[in-house]
Design a protein around this motif. Structure first.
Motif, PDB file in Angstrom:
ATOM      1  N   LYS A 142       0.936  -1.175   0.000  1.00 17.10           N
ATOM      2  CA  LYS A 142      -0.093  -0.152   0.048  1.00 17.10           C
ATOM      3  C   LYS A 142       0.799   1.435  -0.117  1.00 17.10           C
ATOM      4  CE  LYS A 142      -3.454   2.297   2.605  1.00 17.10           C
ATOM      5  NZ  LYS A 142      -4.393   2.171   3.906  1.00 17.10           N
ATOM      6  N   MET A 143       1.877   1.236   0.741  1.00 14.98           N
ATOM      7  CA  MET A 143       2.960   2.201   0.733  1.00 14.98           C
ATOM      8  C   MET A 143       3.346   2.618  -0.479  1.00 14.98           C
ATOM      9  SD  MET A 143       6.261   2.809   1.006  1.00 14.98           S
ATOM     10  CE  MET A 143       7.095   1.394   1.814  1.00 14.98           C
ATOM     11  N   CYS A 144       3.929   1.525  -1.397  1.00 10.87           N
ATOM     12  CA  CYS A 144       4.478   1.782  -2.750  1.00 10.87           C
ATOM     13  C   CYS A 144       3.452   2.335  -3.739  1.00 10.87           C
ATOM     14  CB  CYS A 144       4.965   0.285  -3.073  1.00 10.87           C
ATOM     15  SG  CYS A 144       6.310  -0.425  -2.414  1.00 10.87           S
ATOM     16  N   GLU A 145       2.175   2.069  -3.442  1.00  9.47           N
ATOM     17  CA  GLU A 145       1.277   2.488  -4.583  1.00  9.47           C
ATOM     18  C   GLU A 145       1.156   3.910  -4.099  1.00  9.47           C
ATOM     19  OE1 GLU A 145      -2.302   0.399  -4.954  1.00  9.47           O
ATOM     20  OE2 GLU A 145      -1.389  -1.672  -5.184  1.00  9.47           O
ATOM     21  N   GLU A 146       1.041   4.219  -2.630  1.00  9.50           N
ATOM     22  CA  GLU A 146       0.781   5.719  -2.615  1.00  9.50           C
ATOM     23  C   GLU A 146       2.009   6.424  -2.685  1.00  9.50           C
ATOM     24  OE1 GLU A 146      -0.071   5.530   1.505  1.00  9.50           O
ATOM     25  OE2 GLU A 146      -2.002   4.978   1.514  1.00  9.50           O
ATOM     26  N   ARG A 147       3.269   6.149  -2.759  1.00  7.67           N
ATOM     27  CA  ARG A 147       4.173   7.121  -2.980  1.00  7.67           C
ATOM     28  C   ARG A 147       4.542   7.131  -4.433  1.00  7.67           C
ATOM     29  NH1 ARG A 147       9.147   6.239   1.081  1.00  7.67           N
ATOM     30  NH2 ARG A 147       9.879   8.192  -0.029  1.00  7.67           N
TER      31      ARG A 147
END
Length: 642
Positions: A433-438
């Motif tokens: 989820k963090m990868c998609e947001e950044r």
């Protein structure tokens, strides 16, 4: 407003006031910065076209570098793992070499260590050997007189050695010439540079001015400027790159006292990158994470290729998913395979979504599973992003204007060692989820305002602005006499002035239309630069509790530096017990009269009245706050100023 305006109308008027203020603010900002280079390069139609052409040419050059390395098997066994850091650095250096002009003359085994790119660089020196003469002189055609004298001395010494060894002078000279021809010239590592850093460049200073100034010094290569910083009055940072062979400290010293538009450059020497290969969380080795990274990186490659107009028109389809070699058959690695039927028959299927943090299954420990085939596919995508589009995937960022920076292929982030501790499904889900947001800012297209919002903020129409320009330059002097201020000519009617401007001053009319496009480009950018918003005021300091003397905002630790508890005075010099504060109404420690409070009774010491008498109305009103006293914390212990 008048008293008859109700609340609804007042809110409507206030919103219209804010909209008008916003329009005026945008117009003022445009007029203030429209002549500056950084602003024109972003929004002026002519500069946008030139900048786009230059960036596309650089992008295609980088694509050619990647395809060259791909065809020559540089990427065959490359793994973005910290264990392969030396090989990764050599790959980045090879890419930098290929970006240089005439780079084929500088790709040598001594620098890059790859036999595929090894080129024999030999500088054949023509030497004239005289067989009849007893004294042979071998020298280069471009050698100076001093070099010839040195060679003559060396030849004399060699002749004496030859006589002692019994070797003939002719044979010895032939062997030396043969060795010099066969020895390749040592190539210079042209990917290494040295640079200066300038912290603050005013926004009105252009890149051409800095280039013209620094070009006077030997070894100059290029200039790179950062985007302006609104919080620093739109000043920019600057890097000036020089050849590695120059004395950079001497160049830095020569630029120290030079002023450019009344601004001192004050450059400093820029250090080399200390760690070019840096690591990220070892969780990136996990198979589900790798598959998710393949999906995101493939989307990013596809989006950036379309934005850069790469792989267009090379085959029947214009879709880069079918033409880019790194995206070939990529869907085979995006489809996940599970044994759902087998788990159902054996009763091993579990319920619930393991990605939900509230689900008990999400807190269960999982074993890190690696897949070398998936990692190889992912690394090919990530190297394409890094070398072609200057995107460091594991750092979730793009390195802007990297071709102008001192290091054209500098940093890269790779996978760190495998995690030692156990991981949970919730950690894996949170990481994805963090990868998609950044990565969302890189995946999303450039934002533009809608037509409705643009019209509300004052979008201009070219023809309307041309009419305003014509009206402003049609002046009535008297009856049947009209003036054109652009040329000073007079006409009998305004339509003749209009016709004259359109025919004789068409360049100025075109400039008006171009100015409208310029302003609209700025207005439509949702991420347009703007003045920084005013920061909210800090919260008020906490009031001093009752009975706690000291300065406003002073901590109890600071109030008791003299060694006495808060609220207690030190003893008098002659001895005696310490007095509590405000024991007497009067005294030098009371500043009510200076603060405009209602005082009672005249009397000594600061207008304090008699002991125990009420001095102001705060006690009558029931105000619980005590009177604040001020003491000198630096006073000696044996002296009381109050």
């Amino acid at each position: 407003m008048e008293d008859s305006v109700d609340e609804t109308e007042s809110v409507k008027r206030y919103n219209q006031y804010k909209l008008d203020f916003r329009r005026q603010q945008l117009q003022d900002f445009f007029l203030q910065h429209k002549d500056q280079e950084w602003f024109r390069s972003k929004y002026h139609p002519d500069d946008i076209t030139a900048r786009k052409t230059e960036s596309l040419a650089a992008l295609k050059t980088r694509l050619g570098v990647f395809l060259f390395l791909l065809d020559n098997n540089w990427l065959e066994n490359m793994s973005l793992d910290m264990e392969h850091a030396p090989a990764i650095i050599k790959l980045l250096d090879a890419g930098t070499h290929r970006l240089l002009p005439h780079c084929c003359w500088h790709l040598a085994k001594g620098i890059l260590g790859n036999e595929v790119l090894t080129l024999s660089l030999q500088r054949k020196r023509k030497r004239s050997v005289s067989a009849d003469s007893g004294e042979g002189s071998a020298s280069d055609s471009d050698s100076s007189h001093s070099d010839g004298e040195k060679e003559e001395d060396e030849e004399k010494e060699e002749e004496e050695e030859d006589r002692e060894d019994g070797t003939s002078d002719r044979e010895r000279r032939k062997e030396r010439g043969k060795e010099r021809e066969e020895a390749p010239a040592k190539p210079r590592p042209l990917h290494l540079t040295t640079s200066l850093f300038i912290r603050s460049i005013p926004p009105e200073v252009s890149k051409e001015e800095i280039t013209a100034l620094c070009r006077r010094y030997p070894g100059f290569l290029r200039v790179a400027l950062s985007d302006p910083q609104p919080e620093r009055r739109f000043f920019r940072r600057c890097w000036v790159t020089f050849d590695r062979s120059v004395n950079i400290k001497e160049t830095c010293w020569n630029l120290q006292n030079i002023r450019l538009r009344d601004c001192e450059l004050a450059p400093v020497v820029n250090r080399d990158l200390c760690r070019r290969v840096r690591t990220v969380n070892g969780l990136t080795h996990h198979k589900p994470v790798v598959r998710n990274d393949i999906r995101l990186s493939a989307r990013l490659v596809h989006s950036l290729d379309q934005k850069g107009e790469l792989w267009v028109g090379q085959v029947r389809s214009t879709d880069s998913m079918e033409t880019n070699p790194v995206l070939k058959n990529i869907t085979d690695y995006l489809i996940e395979e599970v044994s759902a039927e087998e788990e159902e028959l054996t009763g091993a299927s579990g319920g619930g979504d393991s990605g939900d943090a509230k689900d008990p299954a999400s807190s269960s420990e999982v074993t890190v599973e690696t897949d070398e085939k998936l990692l190889k596919v992912l690394d090919r995508l990530l190297l394409y992003l890094r070398l072609v589009h200057s995107v460091d995937y594991y750092n979730f960022c793009e390195y802007p204007a990297e071709d102008e920076m001192p290091h054209r292929c500098g940093l890269i982030h790779v996978r760190g060692p495998l995690p030692v501790a156990k991981i949970t499904a919730a950690e894996v889900s949170e990481h994805q989820k963090m990868c998609e947001e950044r990565l969302a800012p890189l995946l999303s297209p450039s934002e533009t305002l809608s037509e409705e919002d643009a019209a509300r903020l004052g979008k201009k129409e070219p023809e309307q602005e041309v009419e305003k320009f014509l009206s402003a330059n049609t002046q009535e002097l008297s009856k049947d006499k009209w003036l054109c201020p652009l040329s000073g000519k007079k006409f009998k009617a305004p339509e003749f002035v209009r016709k004259h401007i359109l025919n004789k001053h068409g360049d100025k009319v075109s400039a008006v239309r171009q100015e409208v496009v310029f302003f609209n480009n700025f207005l439509l950018d949702a991420k347009r630069p703007a003045l920084p918003e005013n920061k909210p005021l800090p919260p008020p300091a906490q009031a001093t509790p009752p009975g706690m003397p000291g300065f406003p905002g002073q901590s109890p630790q600071q109030q008791s530096l003299l060694g006495y508890p808060p609220g207690v005075r030190p003893p008098m010099p002659g001895g005696g017990p310490p007095y509590p504060p405000n024991q007497f109404g009067g005294g030098r420690g009371n500043y009510d009269n200076f603060r405009g409070h209602l005082g009672g009774g005249g009397g000594g010491g600061g207008g304090g009245g008699f002991p125990g008498k009420q001095r102001n109305s705060r006690g009558v009103r029931g105000d619980p706050r005590s009177i604040i006293e001020y003491r000198d914390l630096d006073a000696p212990d044996d002296l009381d100023f109050f």
